[in-house]
Write a protein that holds these residues in place. Structure first.
Motif, PDB file in Angstrom:
ATOM      1  N   GLY A 115       0.850  -1.188   0.070  1.00  0.00           N
ATOM      2  CA  GLY A 115       0.112   0.114  -0.024  1.00  0.00           C
ATOM      3  C   GLY A 115       0.850   1.111  -0.074  1.00  0.00           C
ATOM      4  N   ILE A 116       1.002   1.937  -1.101  1.00  0.00           N
ATOM      5  CA  ILE A 116       2.126   3.087  -1.224  1.00  0.00           C
ATOM      6  C   ILE A 116       1.125   4.308  -0.965  1.00  0.00           C
ATOM      7  CG2 ILE A 116       3.456   4.412  -3.178  1.00  0.00           C
ATOM      8  CD1 ILE A 116       3.918   1.707  -4.134  1.00  0.00           C
ATOM      9  N   ALA A 117       1.899   5.212  -0.157  1.00  0.00           N
ATOM     10  CA  ALA A 117       1.109   6.305   0.285  1.00  0.00           C
ATOM     11  C   ALA A 117       1.015   7.503  -0.728  1.00  0.00           C
ATOM     12  CB  ALA A 117       1.735   7.163   1.618  1.00  0.00           C
TER      13      ALA A 117
ATOM     14  N   ALA B 118      -3.568  17.172   7.745  1.00  0.00           N
ATOM     15  CA  ALA B 118      -2.317  17.785   6.945  1.00  0.00           C
ATOM     16  C   ALA B 118      -1.245  17.846   8.109  1.00  0.00           C
ATOM     17  CB  ALA B 118      -3.057  19.020   6.404  1.00  0.00           C
ATOM     18  N   GLN B 119      -1.717  18.314   9.157  1.00  0.00           N
ATOM     19  CA  GLN B 119      -0.374  18.515  10.156  1.00  0.00           C
ATOM     20  C   GLN B 119       0.044  17.118  10.625  1.00  0.00           C
ATOM     21  OE1 GLN B 119      -3.570  19.682  10.251  1.00  0.00           O
ATOM     22  NE2 GLN B 119      -3.306  21.772   9.835  1.00  0.00           N
ATOM     23  N   ASP B 120      -0.586  16.006  10.408  1.00  0.00           N
ATOM     24  CA  ASP B 120      -0.073  14.858  10.744  1.00  0.00           C
ATOM     25  C   ASP B 120       0.522  14.004   9.892  1.00  0.00           C
ATOM     26  OD1 ASP B 120      -0.711  15.363  13.626  1.00  0.00           O
ATOM     27  OD2 ASP B 120      -2.687  14.219  13.253  1.00  0.00           O
ATOM     28  N   SER B 121       0.469  14.425   8.696  1.00  0.00           N
ATOM     29  CA  SER B 121       0.948  13.699   7.278  1.00  0.00           C
ATOM     30  C   SER B 121       2.244  13.278   7.647  1.00  0.00           C
ATOM     31  CB  SER B 121       0.591  14.278   6.114  1.00  0.00           C
ATOM     32  OG  SER B 121      -0.977  14.932   5.780  1.00  0.00           O
ATOM     33  N   GLY B 122       3.148  14.135   7.912  1.00  0.00           N
ATOM     34  CA  GLY B 122       4.761  13.714   7.773  1.00  0.00           C
ATOM     35  C   GLY B 122       4.995  12.709   8.795  1.00  0.00           C
ATOM     36  N   ASP B 123       3.975  12.304   9.850  1.00  0.00           N
ATOM     37  CA  ASP B 123       4.293  11.325  10.646  1.00  0.00           C
ATOM     38  C   ASP B 123       4.646   9.752   9.936  1.00  0.00           C
ATOM     39  OD1 ASP B 123       4.475  12.981  12.537  1.00  0.00           O
ATOM     40  OD2 ASP B 123       2.502  12.417  13.319  1.00  0.00           O
ATOM     41  N   PHE B 124       3.821   9.857   8.783  1.00  0.00           N
ATOM     42  CA  PHE B 124       3.625   8.694   8.079  1.00  0.00           C
ATOM     43  C   PHE B 124       4.822   8.158   6.838  1.00  0.00           C
ATOM     44  CE2 PHE B 124      -0.315   9.670   9.661  1.00  0.00           C
ATOM     45  CZ  PHE B 124      -1.070   8.272   9.812  1.00  0.00           C
ATOM     46  N   LEU B 125       5.524   9.249   6.870  1.00  0.00           N
ATOM     47  CA  LEU B 125       6.615   9.406   5.708  1.00  0.00           C
ATOM     48  C   LEU B 125       7.970   8.787   6.208  1.00  0.00           C
ATOM     49  CD1 LEU B 125       5.724  12.875   4.051  1.00  0.00           C
ATOM     50  CD2 LEU B 125       4.871  10.621   3.665  1.00  0.00           C
ATOM     51  N   GLN B 126       7.965   7.381   6.296  1.00  0.00           N
ATOM     52  CA  GLN B 126       9.220   6.926   6.935  1.00  0.00           C
ATOM     53  C   GLN B 126       9.389   5.772   5.819  1.00  0.00           C
ATOM     54  OE1 GLN B 126      10.355   7.799   9.785  1.00  0.00           O
ATOM     55  NE2 GLN B 126       8.548   9.172  10.209  1.00  0.00           N
TER      56      GLN B 126
ATOM     57  N   VAL C  11       6.774   5.627  -0.512  1.00  0.00           N
ATOM     58  CA  VAL C  11       6.308   5.428   1.188  1.00  0.00           C
ATOM     59  C   VAL C  11       5.658   4.075   1.041  1.00  0.00           C
ATOM     60  CG1 VAL C  11       5.266   6.269   3.057  1.00  0.00           C
ATOM     61  CG2 VAL C  11       6.675   8.048   1.678  1.00  0.00           C
ATOM     62  N   ILE C  12       6.010   3.176   1.571  1.00  0.00           N
ATOM     63  CA  ILE C  12       5.409   2.015   1.606  1.00  0.00           C
ATOM     64  C   ILE C  12       4.700   1.815   3.045  1.00  0.00           C
ATOM     65  CG2 ILE C  12       5.198  -0.607   1.513  1.00  0.00           C
ATOM     66  CD1 ILE C  12       7.769  -0.350  -0.123  1.00  0.00           C
ATOM     67  N   LEU C  13       3.300   2.048   3.408  1.00  0.00           N
ATOM     68  CA  LEU C  13       2.514   2.025   4.570  1.00  0.00           C
ATOM     69  C   LEU C  13       2.609   0.674   5.118  1.00  0.00           C
ATOM     70  CD1 LEU C  13      -0.354   4.238   3.379  1.00  0.00           C
ATOM     71  CD2 LEU C  13       1.440   4.910   4.784  1.00  0.00           C
ATOM     72  N   PRO C  14       2.630   0.616   6.328  1.00  0.00           N
ATOM     73  CA  PRO C  14       2.637  -0.484   7.202  1.00  0.00           C
ATOM     74  C   PRO C  14       1.069  -0.964   7.300  1.00  0.00           C
ATOM     75  CG  PRO C  14       3.741   0.918   8.667  1.00  0.00           C
ATOM     76  CD  PRO C  14       3.331   1.551   7.260  1.00  0.00           C
ATOM     77  N   GLN C  15       0.369  -2.234   6.803  1.00  0.00           N
ATOM     78  CA  GLN C  15      -0.738  -2.530   6.796  1.00  0.00           C
ATOM     79  C   GLN C  15      -1.550  -2.115   7.799  1.00  0.00           C
ATOM     80  OE1 GLN C  15      -1.069  -6.491   5.051  1.00  0.00           O
ATOM     81  NE2 GLN C  15      -3.506  -6.288   5.127  1.00  0.00           N
TER      82      GLN C  15
ATOM     83  N   ASP D 261      -5.321   4.619   9.398  1.00  0.00           N
ATOM     84  CA  ASP D 261      -4.631   6.133  10.043  1.00  0.00           C
ATOM     85  C   ASP D 261      -4.251   7.003   9.067  1.00  0.00           C
ATOM     86  OD1 ASP D 261      -5.210   4.758  12.613  1.00  0.00           O
ATOM     87  OD2 ASP D 261      -3.203   4.059  12.860  1.00  0.00           O
ATOM     88  N   TRP D 262      -3.578   6.378   7.953  1.00  0.00           N
ATOM     89  CA  TRP D 262      -2.988   7.312   6.595  1.00  0.00           C
ATOM     90  C   TRP D 262      -4.261   8.054   6.001  1.00  0.00           C
ATOM     91  CZ3 TRP D 262       0.160  10.429   4.730  1.00  0.00           C
ATOM     92  CH2 TRP D 262       0.162  10.730   3.436  1.00  0.00           C
ATOM     93  N   LEU D 263      -5.279   7.350   5.630  1.00  0.00           N
ATOM     94  CA  LEU D 263      -6.534   7.945   5.157  1.00  0.00           C
ATOM     95  C   LEU D 263      -7.234   9.111   5.771  1.00  0.00           C
ATOM     96  CD1 LEU D 263      -8.000   4.724   3.238  1.00  0.00           C
ATOM     97  CD2 LEU D 263      -6.544   6.398   2.487  1.00  0.00           C
ATOM     98  N   ALA D 264      -7.355   8.767   7.196  1.00  0.00           N
ATOM     99  CA  ALA D 264      -7.844   9.713   8.003  1.00  0.00           C
ATOM    100  C   ALA D 264      -7.130  10.788   8.695  1.00  0.00           C
ATOM    101  CB  ALA D 264      -8.501   8.949   9.234  1.00  0.00           C
TER     102      ALA D 264
END
Length: 222
Positions: free
Chosen positions: A134-136, A195-203, A180-184, A189-192
């Motif tokens: 699942g790619i962000a 904008a302020q929290d978006s950067g937390d997923f870019l790992q 960015v490959i998301l943990p399943q 969490d990513w879809l919801a």
């Protein structure tokens, strides 16, 4: 940067791996910029309180962002990746980033060039466990002249200079990048996310959970 990937050909993958009904049209399996393929976004009416409305929906869109202000869709050939460092500023992406129009792009594999031999050798990157990735990404909608709504999406990328696998690909003189490959377990969490929290997923995705295969079919584990 990722300009070529394989989308799932089996519609059942959407339900089993992403907990969503597949789009009515899966689009292309071998996907390049401006091709149509599936993506997943949060359902626009998920907060109305109706149990009949699912949390997410799968649609078909162009691989390459077409912002709402574009005159046509030709730009999708160049907007298939959004750099995380500049996504909030670039005109093609900033509205979708500000509105947190997050999406997930289902992929069985993506391709990057291996230059270790002195020439570009297409190399397939997959999950070791064989499950789809699942790619962000970000999505957008555009109104055509005939009133039709055209959806599109882009993949978010981050620096990969220190990634054990992705740092070995691309030209030696080029900056190393990876999608960015998301943990399943974090799809919802990513879809919801705001904008302020978006950067937390870019790992970066752990290298030991990926493998790389050359056209000869020899897997390289990292």
């Amino acid at each position: 940067m990722c300009s070529h990937y394989q989308a799932p050909a089996n519609p059942n993958i959407y339900k089993s791996a992403f907990d969503v009904e597949p789009p009515s049209n899966l689009g292309r399996q071998d996907v390049w910029p401006s091709y149509s393929a599936g993506f997943i976004r949060r359902h626009p009416h998920t907060e109305v309180g109706d149990d009949a409305v699912p949390d997410r929906e799968a649609l078909t869109g162009l691989f390459g962002m077409v912002p709402h202000w574009a005159k046509d869709t030709n730009g999708s050939k160049y907007t298939y990746n959004a750099r995380s460092e500049t996504v909030a500023e670039k005109p093609s992406f900033r509205d979708a980033w500000r509105k947190a129009q997050h999406c997930i792009i289902p992929a069985d594999a993506f391709f990057e060039p291996d230059w270790s031999s002195g020439r570009a050798v297409p190399t397939m990157i997959q999950r070791v466990d064989g499950q789809p990735m699942g790619i962000a990404g970000l999505w957008s909608s555009w109104k055509a002249g005939d009133g039709q709504t055209v959806y599109s999406f882009t993949m978010l990328t981050i620096n990969a200079d220190q990634h054990p696998l992705l740092k070995t690909l691309h030209k030696p003189t080029d900056e190393k990048r990876m999608v960015v490959i998301l943990p399943q377990e974090r799809y919802g969490d990513w879809l919801a996310a705001s904008a302020q929290d978006s950067g937390d997923f870019l790992q970066p995705y752990p290298a030991d959970l990926l493998n790389a295969s050359t056209p000869l079919g020899r897997p390289q584990l990292f």
